[in-house]
Design a protein around this motif. Structure first.
Motif, PDB file in Angstrom:
ATOM      1  N   SER A 109      -2.567-108.631  15.499  1.00 15.13           N
ATOM      2  CA  SER A 109      -1.911-107.560  16.186  1.00 15.13           C
ATOM      3  C   SER A 109      -0.879-106.707  15.180  1.00 15.13           C
ATOM      4  CB  SER A 109      -1.022-107.998  17.352  1.00 15.13           C
ATOM      5  OG  SER A 109      -0.024-108.854  16.870  1.00 15.13           O
ATOM      6  N   ARG A 110      -0.457-107.405  14.260  1.00 16.33           N
ATOM      7  CA  ARG A 110       0.281-106.784  13.180  1.00 16.33           C
ATOM      8  C   ARG A 110      -0.514-105.932  12.317  1.00 16.33           C
ATOM      9  NH1 ARG A 110       4.039-109.881   9.479  1.00 16.33           N
ATOM     10  NH2 ARG A 110       4.604-107.821   8.992  1.00 16.33           N
ATOM     11  N   LEU A 111      -1.685-106.299  12.174  1.00 18.12           N
ATOM     12  CA  LEU A 111      -2.625-105.534  11.205  1.00 18.12           C
ATOM     13  C   LEU A 111      -3.094-104.212  11.889  1.00 18.12           C
ATOM     14  CD1 LEU A 111      -4.991-108.318   9.486  1.00 18.12           C
ATOM     15  CD2 LEU A 111      -3.281-106.687   8.626  1.00 18.12           C
ATOM     16  N   GLN A 112      -3.318-104.270  13.176  1.00 14.83           N
ATOM     17  CA  GLN A 112      -3.524-103.073  13.672  1.00 14.83           C
ATOM     18  C   GLN A 112      -2.680-101.800  13.597  1.00 14.83           C
ATOM     19  OE1 GLN A 112      -3.806-103.898  18.054  1.00 14.83           O
ATOM     20  NE2 GLN A 112      -5.803-105.079  17.589  1.00 14.83           N
ATOM     21  N   GLY A 113      -1.440-102.036  13.337  1.00 15.29           N
ATOM     22  CA  GLY A 113      -0.706-100.936  12.935  1.00 15.29           C
ATOM     23  C   GLY A 113      -0.341-100.633  11.552  1.00 15.29           C
ATOM     24  N   ALA A 114      -0.995-101.541  10.689  1.00 15.48           N
ATOM     25  CA  ALA A 114      -0.592-101.499   9.330  1.00 15.48           C
ATOM     26  C   ALA A 114      -1.397-100.419   8.473  1.00 15.48           C
ATOM     27  CB  ALA A 114      -1.089-102.826   8.546  1.00 15.48           C
ATOM     28  N   ALA A 115      -0.570 -99.887   7.602  1.00 17.75           N
ATOM     29  CA  ALA A 115      -1.170 -98.737   6.635  1.00 17.75           C
ATOM     30  C   ALA A 115      -1.626 -99.554   5.436  1.00 17.75           C
ATOM     31  CB  ALA A 115      -0.345 -97.731   6.469  1.00 17.75           C
ATOM     32  N   ALA A 116      -3.031 -99.466   5.232  1.00 19.90           N
ATOM     33  CA  ALA A 116      -3.351-100.160   4.084  1.00 19.90           C
ATOM     34  C   ALA A 116      -4.704 -99.315   3.436  1.00 19.90           C
ATOM     35  CB  ALA A 116      -3.553-101.775   4.389  1.00 19.90           C
ATOM     36  N   ASP A 117      -4.996 -99.785   2.287  1.00 17.31           N
ATOM     37  CA  ASP A 117      -6.369 -99.043   1.913  1.00 17.31           C
ATOM     38  C   ASP A 117      -7.453 -99.711   2.628  1.00 17.31           C
ATOM     39  OD1 ASP A 117      -7.296-100.739  -0.848  1.00 17.31           O
ATOM     40  OD2 ASP A 117      -5.303-101.230  -0.184  1.00 17.31           O
ATOM     41  N   PRO A 118      -8.609 -98.987   2.515  1.00 12.45           N
ATOM     42  CA  PRO A 118      -9.829 -99.808   3.101  1.00 12.45           C
ATOM     43  C   PRO A 118     -10.217-100.829   2.397  1.00 12.45           C
ATOM     44  CG  PRO A 118     -10.067 -97.341   2.819  1.00 12.45           C
ATOM     45  CD  PRO A 118      -8.740 -97.654   2.243  1.00 12.45           C
ATOM     46  N   GLY A 119      -9.997-101.052   1.060  1.00 11.20           N
ATOM     47  CA  GLY A 119     -10.365-102.305   0.191  1.00 11.20           C
ATOM     48  C   GLY A 119      -9.649-103.473   0.593  1.00 11.20           C
ATOM     49  N   SER A 120      -8.514-103.296   0.977  1.00 10.80           N
ATOM     50  CA  SER A 120      -7.601-104.327   1.751  1.00 10.80           C
ATOM     51  C   SER A 120      -8.183-105.035   2.869  1.00 10.80           C
ATOM     52  CB  SER A 120      -6.164-104.141   1.919  1.00 10.80           C
ATOM     53  OG  SER A 120      -5.520-103.748   0.662  1.00 10.80           O
ATOM     54  N   THR A 164      -1.211-108.789   3.271  1.00 10.95           N
ATOM     55  CA  THR A 164      -1.050-110.155   2.056  1.00 10.95           C
ATOM     56  C   THR A 164      -0.580-111.435   3.014  1.00 10.95           C
ATOM     57  OG1 THR A 164       0.072-108.610   0.513  1.00 10.95           O
ATOM     58  CG2 THR A 164       0.441-111.135   0.273  1.00 10.95           C
ATOM     59  N   ALA A 165      -0.182-111.077   4.273  1.00 11.15           N
ATOM     60  CA  ALA A 165       0.471-112.427   5.022  1.00 11.15           C
ATOM     61  C   ALA A 165      -1.065-112.938   5.498  1.00 11.15           C
ATOM     62  CB  ALA A 165       1.275-112.116   5.979  1.00 11.15           C
ATOM     63  N   MET A 166      -1.925-111.999   5.755  1.00  9.68           N
ATOM     64  CA  MET A 166      -3.376-112.417   6.529  1.00  9.68           C
ATOM     65  C   MET A 166      -4.135-113.113   5.494  1.00  9.68           C
ATOM     66  SD  MET A 166      -5.312-112.876   9.008  1.00  9.68           S
ATOM     67  CE  MET A 166      -5.261-111.614  10.535  1.00  9.68           C
ATOM     68  N   GLU A 167      -4.124-112.516   4.296  1.00  2.62           N
ATOM     69  CA  GLU A 167      -4.955-113.213   2.938  1.00  2.62           C
ATOM     70  C   GLU A 167      -4.433-114.534   2.937  1.00  2.62           C
ATOM     71  OE1 GLU A 167      -4.223-110.509  -0.052  1.00  2.62           O
ATOM     72  OE2 GLU A 167      -6.112-109.225   0.281  1.00  2.62           O
ATOM     73  N   ASP A 168      -3.106-114.632   2.783  1.00  2.00           N
ATOM     74  CA  ASP A 168      -2.521-116.189   2.762  1.00  2.00           C
ATOM     75  C   ASP A 168      -3.150-117.094   3.853  1.00  2.00           C
ATOM     76  OD1 ASP A 168      -0.739-118.043   1.768  1.00  2.00           O
ATOM     77  OD2 ASP A 168       0.261-117.797   3.536  1.00  2.00           O
ATOM     78  N   LEU A 169      -2.915-116.647   5.335  1.00  3.16           N
ATOM     79  CA  LEU A 169      -3.229-117.167   6.222  1.00  3.16           C
ATOM     80  C   LEU A 169      -4.799-117.653   6.092  1.00  3.16           C
ATOM     81  CD1 LEU A 169      -2.031-116.739   9.810  1.00  3.16           C
ATOM     82  CD2 LEU A 169      -4.521-116.944   9.468  1.00  3.16           C
ATOM     83  N   GLU A 223     -11.514-104.608   3.561  1.00  2.23           N
ATOM     84  CA  GLU A 223     -12.612-105.160   3.232  1.00  2.23           C
ATOM     85  C   GLU A 223     -12.664-106.737   2.806  1.00  2.23           C
ATOM     86  OE1 GLU A 223     -16.848-105.456   2.697  1.00  2.23           O
ATOM     87  OE2 GLU A 223     -15.677-104.125   4.134  1.00  2.23           O
ATOM     88  N   ARG A 224     -11.583-106.821   2.056  1.00  3.87           N
ATOM     89  CA  ARG A 224     -11.090-108.123   1.585  1.00  3.87           C
ATOM     90  C   ARG A 224     -11.135-109.014   2.494  1.00  3.87           C
ATOM     91  NH1 ARG A 224      -8.122-105.810  -2.116  1.00  3.87           N
ATOM     92  NH2 ARG A 224      -5.926-106.493  -0.945  1.00  3.87           N
ATOM     93  N   LEU A 225     -10.043-108.705   3.630  1.00  2.49           N
ATOM     94  CA  LEU A 225      -9.811-109.669   4.710  1.00  2.49           C
ATOM     95  C   LEU A 225     -10.975-110.003   5.647  1.00  2.49           C
ATOM     96  CD1 LEU A 225      -6.661-107.894   6.072  1.00  2.49           C
ATOM     97  CD2 LEU A 225      -6.920-110.142   5.007  1.00  2.49           C
ATOM     98  N   ARG A 226     -11.948-108.814   5.782  1.00  2.00           N
ATOM     99  CA  ARG A 226     -13.258-108.969   6.341  1.00  2.00           C
ATOM    100  C   ARG A 226     -14.239-109.996   5.748  1.00  2.00           C
ATOM    101  NH1 ARG A 226     -18.306-108.288   6.056  1.00  2.00           N
ATOM    102  NH2 ARG A 226     -18.066-106.763   4.168  1.00  2.00           N
ATOM    103  N   LYS A 227     -14.110-109.883   4.293  1.00  2.00           N
ATOM    104  CA  LYS A 227     -15.044-110.954   3.574  1.00  2.00           C
ATOM    105  C   LYS A 227     -14.448-112.480   3.587  1.00  2.00           C
ATOM    106  CE  LYS A 227     -17.045-107.967   0.284  1.00  2.00           C
ATOM    107  NZ  LYS A 227     -17.168-107.256  -1.147  1.00  2.00           N
ATOM    108  N   MET A 228     -13.329-112.406   3.736  1.00  3.34           N
ATOM    109  CA  MET A 228     -12.651-113.714   3.798  1.00  3.34           C
ATOM    110  C   MET A 228     -12.573-114.495   4.983  1.00  3.34           C
ATOM    111  SD  MET A 228      -8.919-113.142   1.835  1.00  3.34           S
ATOM    112  CE  MET A 228      -8.303-115.034   1.825  1.00  3.34           C
ATOM    113  N   SER A 229     -12.702-113.635   6.152  1.00  3.68           N
ATOM    114  CA  SER A 229     -12.912-113.971   7.770  1.00  3.68           C
ATOM    115  C   SER A 229     -14.356-114.335   7.764  1.00  3.68           C
ATOM    116  CB  SER A 229     -12.410-112.948   8.631  1.00  3.68           C
ATOM    117  OG  SER A 229     -12.690-113.398   9.781  1.00  3.68           O
ATOM    118  N   ASP A 230     -15.230-113.632   7.295  1.00  7.25           N
ATOM    119  CA  ASP A 230     -16.661-113.907   7.264  1.00  7.25           C
ATOM    120  C   ASP A 230     -17.224-115.280   6.530  1.00  7.25           C
ATOM    121  OD1 ASP A 230     -16.933-111.270   8.736  1.00  7.25           O
ATOM    122  OD2 ASP A 230     -18.052-110.570   7.142  1.00  7.25           O
ATOM    123  N   ARG A 231     -16.534-115.532   5.237  1.00  7.02           N
ATOM    124  CA  ARG A 231     -16.629-116.801   4.729  1.00  7.02           C
ATOM    125  C   ARG A 231     -15.876-117.865   5.366  1.00  7.02           C
ATOM    126  NH1 ARG A 231     -12.730-117.382  -0.251  1.00  7.02           N
ATOM    127  NH2 ARG A 231     -11.310-117.677   1.553  1.00  7.02           N
TER     128      ARG A 231
END
Length: 116
Positions: free
Chosen positions: A44-55, A11-16, A57-65
């Motif tokens: 670095s915080r995301l590397q250890g995060a346990a999240a569903d693959p969809g989350s 969520t923090a990365m999505e906001d960022l 994927e959303r981050l990847r799309k936002m980053s690509d955009r």
């Protein structure tokens, strides 16, 4: 940042990434520099995060955009620089005189003035 430390890393990365997009669209380059450093810490915080693959994927799309927006901004700045450089170059007109000889007329560029 304490705010991000308490939040879910995804969520923090999505906001960022949303703030990064807004900064790109507004041409706020100082904010982009600050956000880039924040993004490194969040990654670095995301590397250890346990999240569903969809989350992720959303981050990847936002980053690509955002990456596409940054590339378009870079290209726009390069184009603007080239146009300013062309305006600063002397203008030449190739013509012929009354006897048929080729003549080049040169006009000095107009001085560009900065707006204050």
């Amino acid at each position: 940042m304490a705010l991000f430390e308490a939040a879910d890393p995804v969520t923090a990365m999505e906001d960022l990434l949303a703030r990064e997009r807004a900064a790109i669209l507004h041409g706020d380059f100082p904010a982009l520099d600050k956000l880039a450093r924040e993004k490194e810490r969040m990654a670095s915080r995301l590397q250890g995060a346990a999240a569903d693959p969809g989350s992720f994927e959303r981050l990847r799309k936002m980053s690509d955009r955002n990456g596409r927006l940054l590339e378009a901004t870079r290209k726009g700045l390069v184009d603007a620089r080239q146009k300013i450089k062309a305006l600063d170059a002397p203008q030449q007109l190739h013509t012929y005189d009354a006897s048929g000889r080729r003549t080049i007329l040169t006009q000095s560029p107009k001085a560009l003035k900065k707006r204050g």
